[in-house]
Structures are given as C-alpha cells and as structure tokens.
Design a protein around this motif. Structure first.
Motif, PDB file in Angstrom:
ATOM      1  N   CYS A 150       9.365  13.034  10.915  1.00  0.00           N
ATOM      2  CA  CYS A 150       8.370  12.602   9.926  1.00  0.00           C
ATOM      3  C   CYS A 150       8.379  11.078   9.899  1.00  0.00           C
ATOM      4  CB  CYS A 150       8.691  13.166   8.543  1.00  0.00           C
ATOM      5  SG  CYS A 150       7.543  12.630   7.258  1.00  0.00           S
ATOM      6  N   GLY A 151       7.202  10.471  10.178  1.00  0.00           N
ATOM      7  CA  GLY A 151       7.083   9.023  10.147  1.00  0.00           C
ATOM      8  C   GLY A 151       5.935   8.620   9.237  1.00  0.00           C
ATOM      9  N   ALA A 152       6.140   7.586   8.438  1.00  0.00           N
ATOM     10  CA  ALA A 152       5.129   7.170   7.466  1.00  0.00           C
ATOM     11  C   ALA A 152       4.859   5.671   7.599  1.00  0.00           C
ATOM     12  CB  ALA A 152       5.572   7.492   6.044  1.00  0.00           C
ATOM     13  N   ALA A 203       8.445  20.718   4.510  1.00  0.00           N
ATOM     14  CA  ALA A 203       7.579  19.686   3.942  1.00  0.00           C
ATOM     15  C   ALA A 203       8.270  18.333   4.018  1.00  0.00           C
ATOM     16  CB  ALA A 203       7.238  20.002   2.489  1.00  0.00           C
ATOM     17  N   CYS A 204       7.469  17.308   4.341  1.00  0.00           N
ATOM     18  CA  CYS A 204       7.956  15.922   4.332  1.00  0.00           C
ATOM     19  C   CYS A 204       7.193  15.176   3.244  1.00  0.00           C
ATOM     20  CB  CYS A 204       7.737  15.261   5.689  1.00  0.00           C
ATOM     21  SG  CYS A 204       8.229  13.515   5.709  1.00  0.00           S
ATOM     22  N   LEU A 205       7.934  14.516   2.344  1.00  0.00           N
ATOM     23  CA  LEU A 205       7.354  13.736   1.248  1.00  0.00           C
ATOM     24  C   LEU A 205       7.702  12.270   1.453  1.00  0.00           C
ATOM     25  CD1 LEU A 205       5.966  13.510  -1.549  1.00  0.00           C
ATOM     26  CD2 LEU A 205       8.230  13.899  -2.558  1.00  0.00           C
ATOM     27  N   ALA A 206       6.662  11.413   1.416  1.00  0.00           N
ATOM     28  CA  ALA A 206       6.863   9.961   1.519  1.00  0.00           C
ATOM     29  C   ALA A 206       6.311   9.319   0.257  1.00  0.00           C
ATOM     30  CB  ALA A 206       6.148   9.423   2.756  1.00  0.00           C
ATOM     31  N   GLU A 207       7.139   8.459  -0.368  1.00  0.00           N
ATOM     32  CA  GLU A 207       6.690   7.838  -1.617  1.00  0.00           C
ATOM     33  C   GLU A 207       7.292   6.442  -1.769  1.00  0.00           C
ATOM     34  OE1 GLU A 207       8.016  10.004  -5.038  1.00  0.00           O
ATOM     35  OE2 GLU A 207       9.877  10.640  -4.078  1.00  0.00           O
ATOM     36  N   ASN A 208       6.492   5.552  -2.410  1.00  0.00           N
ATOM     37  CA  ASN A 208       6.974   4.243  -2.848  1.00  0.00           C
ATOM     38  C   ASN A 208       6.302   3.914  -4.181  1.00  0.00           C
ATOM     39  OD1 ASN A 208       4.385   3.380  -2.263  1.00  0.00           O
ATOM     40  ND2 ASN A 208       4.964   2.190  -0.460  1.00  0.00           N
ATOM     41  N   ALA A 209       6.417   2.667  -4.634  1.00  0.00           N
ATOM     42  CA  ALA A 209       5.913   2.304  -5.960  1.00  0.00           C
ATOM     43  C   ALA A 209       4.398   2.371  -6.049  1.00  0.00           C
ATOM     44  CB  ALA A 209       6.398   0.907  -6.329  1.00  0.00           C
ATOM     45  N   ASP A 231       2.593  10.511  -0.224  1.00  0.00           N
ATOM     46  CA  ASP A 231       1.869  11.387   0.691  1.00  0.00           C
ATOM     47  C   ASP A 231       2.831  12.481   1.130  1.00  0.00           C
ATOM     48  OD1 ASP A 231      -0.153  12.408   2.245  1.00  0.00           O
ATOM     49  OD2 ASP A 231       0.226  11.083   3.957  1.00  0.00           O
ATOM     50  N   ASN A 232       2.292  13.632   1.504  1.00  0.00           N
ATOM     51  CA  ASN A 232       3.155  14.718   1.991  1.00  0.00           C
ATOM     52  C   ASN A 232       2.398  15.536   3.004  1.00  0.00           C
ATOM     53  OD1 ASN A 232       2.131  17.431   0.647  1.00  0.00           O
ATOM     54  ND2 ASN A 232       2.005  15.833  -0.927  1.00  0.00           N
ATOM     55  N   ARG A 233       3.158  16.124   3.928  1.00  0.00           N
ATOM     56  CA  ARG A 233       2.615  17.017   4.948  1.00  0.00           C
ATOM     57  C   ARG A 233       3.633  18.098   5.244  1.00  0.00           C
ATOM     58  NH1 ARG A 233       0.344  13.821  10.036  1.00  0.00           N
ATOM     59  NH2 ARG A 233       0.320  15.976  10.808  1.00  0.00           N
ATOM     60  N   THR A 234       3.165  19.184   5.823  1.00  0.00           N
ATOM     61  CA  THR A 234       4.045  20.308   6.143  1.00  0.00           C
ATOM     62  C   THR A 234       3.960  20.638   7.624  1.00  0.00           C
ATOM     63  OG1 THR A 234       2.316  21.936   5.635  1.00  0.00           O
ATOM     64  CG2 THR A 234       3.801  21.301   3.837  1.00  0.00           C
ATOM     65  N   VAL A 235       5.008  21.293   8.104  1.00  0.00           N
ATOM     66  CA  VAL A 235       5.057  21.770   9.482  1.00  0.00           C
ATOM     67  C   VAL A 235       5.702  23.156   9.474  1.00  0.00           C
ATOM     68  CG1 VAL A 235       7.273  20.605   9.872  1.00  0.00           C
ATOM     69  CG2 VAL A 235       5.879  21.296  11.819  1.00  0.00           C
ATOM     70  N   GLY A 236       5.146  24.036  10.267  1.00  0.00           N
ATOM     71  CA  GLY A 236       5.687  25.391  10.346  1.00  0.00           C
ATOM     72  C   GLY A 236       6.635  25.533  11.520  1.00  0.00           C
ATOM     73  N   LEU A 237       7.799  26.136  11.257  1.00  0.00           N
ATOM     74  CA  LEU A 237       8.779  26.425  12.302  1.00  0.00           C
ATOM     75  C   LEU A 237       8.822  27.928  12.506  1.00  0.00           C
ATOM     76  CD1 LEU A 237      11.090  25.798  14.259  1.00  0.00           C
ATOM     77  CD2 LEU A 237      12.652  25.840  12.306  1.00  0.00           C
ATOM     78  N   TYR A 255       0.842  -1.204   0.000  1.00  0.00           N
ATOM     79  CA  TYR A 255       0.000   0.000   0.000  1.00  0.00           C
ATOM     80  C   TYR A 255       0.871   1.246   0.000  1.00  0.00           C
ATOM     81  CZ  TYR A 255       0.883  -0.498   5.041  1.00  0.00           C
ATOM     82  OH  TYR A 255       1.462  -0.667   6.259  1.00  0.00           O
ATOM     83  N   PRO A 256       0.310   2.345  -0.480  1.00  0.00           N
ATOM     84  CA  PRO A 256       1.095   3.590  -0.578  1.00  0.00           C
ATOM     85  C   PRO A 256       1.325   4.200   0.800  1.00  0.00           C
ATOM     86  CG  PRO A 256      -1.163   3.992  -1.241  1.00  0.00           C
ATOM     87  CD  PRO A 256      -1.040   2.515  -1.044  1.00  0.00           C
ATOM     88  N   PRO A 257       2.277   5.116   0.895  1.00  0.00           N
ATOM     89  CA  PRO A 257       2.601   5.723   2.200  1.00  0.00           C
ATOM     90  C   PRO A 257       1.489   6.627   2.705  1.00  0.00           C
ATOM     91  CG  PRO A 257       4.390   6.043   0.608  1.00  0.00           C
ATOM     92  CD  PRO A 257       3.200   5.574  -0.157  1.00  0.00           C
ATOM     93  N   VAL A 258       1.364   6.642   4.004  1.00  0.00           N
ATOM     94  CA  VAL A 258       0.529   7.610   4.719  1.00  0.00           C
ATOM     95  C   VAL A 258       1.379   8.141   5.875  1.00  0.00           C
ATOM     96  CG1 VAL A 258      -1.515   7.975   6.121  1.00  0.00           C
ATOM     97  CG2 VAL A 258      -1.637   6.505   4.107  1.00  0.00           C
ATOM     98  N   ILE A 259       1.566   9.463   5.905  1.00  0.00           N
ATOM     99  CA  ILE A 259       2.357  10.066   6.985  1.00  0.00           C
ATOM    100  C   ILE A 259       1.520  10.039   8.258  1.00  0.00           C
ATOM    101  CG2 ILE A 259       3.463  12.172   7.820  1.00  0.00           C
ATOM    102  CD1 ILE A 259       4.166  12.828   4.932  1.00  0.00           C
ATOM    103  N   VAL A 260       2.003   9.326   9.243  1.00  0.00           N
ATOM    104  CA  VAL A 260       1.251   9.113  10.478  1.00  0.00           C
ATOM    105  C   VAL A 260       1.861   9.813  11.678  1.00  0.00           C
ATOM    106  CG1 VAL A 260       0.338   6.918   9.679  1.00  0.00           C
ATOM    107  CG2 VAL A 260       2.517   6.957  10.892  1.00  0.00           C
TER     108      VAL A 260
END
Length: 626
Positions: free
Chosen positions: A261-263, A304-310, A314-320, A238-243
């Motif tokens: 960032c954990g996926a 931004a954190c980008l998680a990808e596989n075949a 998925d991607n998410r952002t965090v503000g500093l 299954y594709p990544p989901v940032i958790v």
C-alpha cells in the motif's frame, strides 16, 4: 509586512524636540544588491543654543569611537577616507539642514557592516550618535511564501527586492509560474523605517501537483548586466491518496504473499493494514508492506489499507484468494436401508476453486457436478445391487481427495439357482448359495428327520460368506443311494426362502459303491444266470443287492455353522472347501473326493448329541470307507 507612505513618526518627534538634545535617526538595517548602490537615509539634531557657523560630519565603519581609529567612510572637513571607500562614498544630505544621508556605490561584500555618524560643530561640540545602520549586501531576491499552503485554498506569494539606489531601479519578473497564475506588480513601496522596496505578488490556488514546485523571482537592472534570481519550493499540504496497491491476489496455500500500500500525501500519512477491523500493521511512511508467510485458507478475505494525515484520509481494499486442493470429502445420509426405500446421500468438501465432485461405484459414475462444493446422490428405490462400497472424489487443479462409504441394503434371502446336490462314490454333497442382508440362517432338510444345526453338526455343514453371498455345503458320507430330496431354507428378519435342491450325477452312486471288483463279480453272476436259464430253462432266480431303503433314513436338518474341532481354521477351511467344490463340480473341476481324513476326529467329539447322531448315521450310511 507594514508599508508606510507617510513620514515616520520619528520625524515628528525630531521636529517637536528641536532645541532639546543631541539625536539622530537612520534605518537600523538596509540592504542592497552587490554591484549596485545604496542610499542610507540619515537625520540628526543638536541643541539650538549652539548655533554653529558650519556643521561638519564624519561616517565611520563598524565602530563609533575615533580613538579606535575606525575606517572613515566619509569626512566633510578633509575628504580623506579609507581606501576601501575611495570613489565609493559621498554625502547626499545637507549637514547644515541636519541631513546626513550617505550614498555608497559599487557595493561589494566587504562593505557590509555597521555605519555610524558623528556630528562636528567645532571645538568640543562633537558627538558620535549611538544610532547606526547595518548594511546587508545581497545577491538574491526575497520570496515570501505563507507558512502553510493547503491544496484548494488560494495563496499569495511575494517577491521583494530593495530599491534604495537612486541611480539603479530594479525590475521584477517571475520564473516557473506557468500554470499557477498571472503575477501582479505592486511597484515601489516604502517600508516603516524609510527604506524602499520593489514588490511583485503571485496569486494562485495550489494543487497537489504543485507540491515541491520550484518558483523563482528575477531582479534585473536596465542598461546593466546585473541580474539576480531567487527560488523557493512550494510545500503544499494535502490529504492522502492511495496511489499504489495490489490488485486482487491469488496465492497457493503455503506460499508467501506480500501486499503493498503506497500513498501520496503531504505530510507523510499514517498507513494502516487491517482485516475485519483488526489492525495488522501500521507505520508513518509513503508505502507499507504486509507480509503473510505460508498463507492458509483462514487468511483468505478482504484486506483494507487506510492512509490518513491532518488534512484527510483515504482507504482501499484488496482481496486475497488462497487456492488449495479439496479437503477430504464428508459424507452424510442414510447408510443402511431396506430394499425399496429411497436413499439420499450428501457429499461435501471445501476447496478453492470449487472442485469437480463425483460419486463412483465399481468405477461407474453415478453422479457428478462441476465447480460445486456439494453433491447429492438420490436412489429412489434401492435394490440389493445398490449395496456396496462407494467413492466420493473431489478434485481441482491443485489436487484430489476421496472418501469411501458403504451403503448396506437389507433384504430377504434369495437362494440362487446354482444351488444343487451332487454324488460321488459313497458321498453326497449339497451346495446352497444364498444372497441376503443381514446374514441369514441356513438349514438343510432331509425328508425323514429335521435336525437343527448347532455345534454337534459341524462335521456335516461348511459355510463361507463373501459379501452378500453365503455359501453352505452339506456333506453326507457312506451313502448307498441318493436321498429322495434335500431342501435348503434361508431365513432372516425380512423373510424366509426355501428351495428343493436338484441332483446332478445320482446314477454314479451305486457303481461307486460296488467298485471294479463288484462289477466283475456281478458280470460273472449275470453270465452264470444266462447259462443256467439257457441250459435248464428253469425258473428264473433274481438276485438283488441289499440297500438301504429311503424309509430307513432319518430326516436330518443340517445348519451352516461348520468347523472341525481342534484343527486350524485356515487348514480346515481350505481342506473342506477344496474337497467339497471338487465333489460339486464347481469351476469345471472333476468330482473327485479325498476321504482319507475327512472325519478322523468324529468319534472324539465330546457332546452327547454328536455321539447319538453318529450312531444314528451309522445305520443310514457308513462314514468311513473301508
């Protein structure tokens, strides 16, 4: 898997080749559960011309050659078998019908191996067939999962067990299939080599939660205690989901920041940390930290954190947000203005959070804003009172910074009312206090003469400037009487102001000139005159003391640039300022004057103007008191 429900093609070949040659058929492999039985199907053939009266046969274990003395599994002539097979083997087929099917019971692991059949037609007509069957003793059902199970796509999982024991039939059931789907049993099926299997199927649509799920299949045999279980773990792709990811982060400037960032994905994703399109760090992992050492305001922003596989991404952002104290405020605007003009001054800074900005003048708040980075001060019409030093102060909970700036208001001279003249003994001093910007030129005018202040008049005028105030002091020594008037004039590029200076204590001058001895003599003369008048009653004689007339005094104009040549500046300034202030009665001090060394160097001045002026002043008043 291919299931056949018709006779194998080999049987057709055997029938077609009858009378041809020696040959045999049996499955190359067959399996059975430990403790059960197995029937190994077998067919053989021989030339028709042999026509034996009786057909015998022998089953060997692990070797086809009698000379090697392999263990005998079954022998039709003598029924003598190896001890391992005693009571466990019997022939199910009819050798006369060329059927050599063998039944083995009470299977144990040591019975697993190769089985060979040898036809015995009598005499030399014996033949060991090279074809053989491999028996596999098993303990677990076979669960077959497709090589790729993708989330959202229907999948079929099968459970297969051998069903080659005519005495015991297996029954199948699924373990751990709850939430996946309902199983369906296909029943007993024949394989391509003539063996039989029981098959059960399970259809379901996998979710990401099913990944790693342990799915089991159980084979049981009725009326026995025999049960066999097998398990398989589902590998759901299954594709990544940032958790796992930081919420918005606030950090103080100079501190350490760690962003996580954990996926969840299968297979593992490629995790990438980016900012403004720039890759900061990446790795194939379940989680990835981005460490920022000693953060600065330049690192404030969105990450931004980008998680990808075949199978997807998925991607998410965090503000500093980097918190820091205000930077030194910057001030721009009009810093020099003419009285009456409008002045606008802007004070700005940078900080996080936005600061409280305040503009002070002499501890008085003139303008303030809360949580703003800019503050504008507007003065509609500036006055001389607006001239001076200002402070722009920026502060938040992390610190405070301030900047000073000066506003210069230019205006025409103002002669203050505290300007006056004073006399003590034979000296007259005049004080002229002027408020002006830029600095004015100040002159003292006496009626009889106008003299421009320059280097030659330094011994007469002392000036001192403090802020916008210029204090000039004119000193005249050896004065027998007070001049009729003294006018102070101040001038700059915005105008001219003149004021006639009032006199204080002018009556003291004559008695200061006569002194105590002169007073006694005058008193004696007065008594003598009274006595003379009384006794003789003659005409009265009036004796008058000679004095300088006002008409004999030259009008002198003295300027403000006064220094004593050859003396240290500090000593000269203190000496003159102290004596002159005492004479003028400033700050409540008595008007005493020390003239011991006031003009000791007057005659030494080198210029012609100085010498001429000294000679002229000798006619006006004595400089030194003898």
């Amino acid at each position: 898997m291919i299931f056949l429900t018709t006779l194998p093609l080999f049987w057709i070949m055997i029938s077609a080749s009858r009378g041809g040659h020696w040959g045999a058929w049996m499955p190359s492999s067959i399996s059975a559960f430990e403790g059960t039985c197995v029937s190994i199907p077998c067919r053989f053939d021989f030339p028709d011309e042999l026509r034996p009266a009786v057909v015998h046969g022998v089953w060997y274990f692990n070797s086809p050659y009698p000379k090697n003395y392999p263990p005998v599994v079954f022998k039709s002539r003598t029924q003598v078998v190896h001890e391992s097979f005693q009571g466990r083997s019997r022939l199910l087929g009819d050798l006369g019908l060329r059927n050599c099917t063998l039944l083995l019971s009470s299977l144990s692991p040591e019975l697993g191996g190769k089985y060979y059949f040898r036809g015995d037609l009598g005499g030399y007509n014996q033949y060991t067939f090279s074809e053989h069957s491999v028996l596999d003793i098993i303990n677990t059902p076979n669960i077959v999962v497709p090589p790729e199970v993708v989330v959202g796509s229907e999948v079929e999982v099968s459970c297969t067990v051998p069903d080659n024991c005519p005495e015991l039939r297996p029954e199948l059931s699924w373990l751990g299939h709850e939430g996946l789907g309902e199983p369906s049993v296909l029943g007993r099926l024949r394989e391509d080599e003539g063996t039989w299997v029981q098959v059960s199927l399970l259809h379901f649509v996998p979710t990401r939660e099913a990944n790693g799920h342990r799915l089991g299949c159980q084979a049981s045999f009725p009326n026995t205690t025999l049960q066999f279980e097998g398990y398989a773990s589902l590998d759901v792709k299954y594709p990544p989901v940032i958790v796992e990811m930081n919420a918005s982060v606030e950090a103080i400037e100079g501190s350490h920041v760690s962003l996580l960032c954990g996926a969840d994905s299968n297979p593992l994703p490629l995790l990438t940390w980016m900012r403004d399109g720039t890759v900061l760090r990446e790795a194939v992992a379940e989680s990835l930290f981005l460490d920022l050492e000693e953060v600065t305001p330049a690192e404030d922003g969105v990450y931004a954190c980008l998680a990808e596989n075949a199978y997807g991404q998925d991607n998410r952002t965090v503000g500093l947000s980097v918190m820091y104290a205000p930077r030194k405020p910057m001030v721009n605007g009009t810093m020099v203005a003419v009285e009456g003009e409008m002045v606008s001054i802007m004070c700005s800074t940078q900080s996080n959070p936005d600061p409280i900005l305040t503009i002070f003048k002499e501890k008085q708040i003139l303008a303030t804003v809360i949580y703003e980075s800019e503050l504008q001060l507007e003065l509609p019409a500036v006055t001389p009172e607006d001239d001076g030093e200002y402070w722009c102060v920026a502060e938040n909970q992390y610190g405070q910074r301030a900047t000073t700036f000066n506003l210069s208001v230019e205006f025409a001279p103002l002669i203050l009312l505290e300007s006056h003249c004073a006399a003590a003994r034979d000296t007259v001093q005049c004080l002229c206090v002027v408020k002006s910007n830029p600095e004015p030129s100040v002159a003292f005018e006496l009626p009889s003469r106008n003299v421009t202040v320059n280097e030659t008049e330094r011994e007469f005028v002392y000036s001192e400037r403090s802020g916008l105030l210029l204090t000039s002091i004119l000193t005249l020594r050896g004065q027998a009487q007070v001049p009729p008037r003294v006018i102070c004039t101040a001038h700059n590029l915005y105008g001219t102001k003149s004021l006639e200076l009032p006199f204080q204590g002018a009556h003291r001058l004559m008695w200061a000139k006569i002194g105590p001895v002169g007073a006694v003599v005058a008193f004696a003369i007065l008594i003598a005159i009274v006595c003379y008048i009384t006794q003789t009653r003659r005409k009265k004689n009036v004796t008058e003391s000679p004095s300088f007339s006002a008409g004999d005094n030259p009008p002198v104009l003295f300027g403000s640039d006064f220094r004593i040549s050859g003396a240290p500046e500090k000593y000269e300034s203190e000496r003159r300022l102290g004596s002159e202030r005492r004479l003028l009665g400033l700050r409540g001090e008595p008007p005493e004057l020390d003239l011991s060394s006031s003009h000791s160097d007057l005659g030494k001045r080198p210029t012609k103007d100085s010498y001429t002026l000294t000679e002229e002043l000798a006619e006006y008043a004595e400089i030194r008191v003898k």
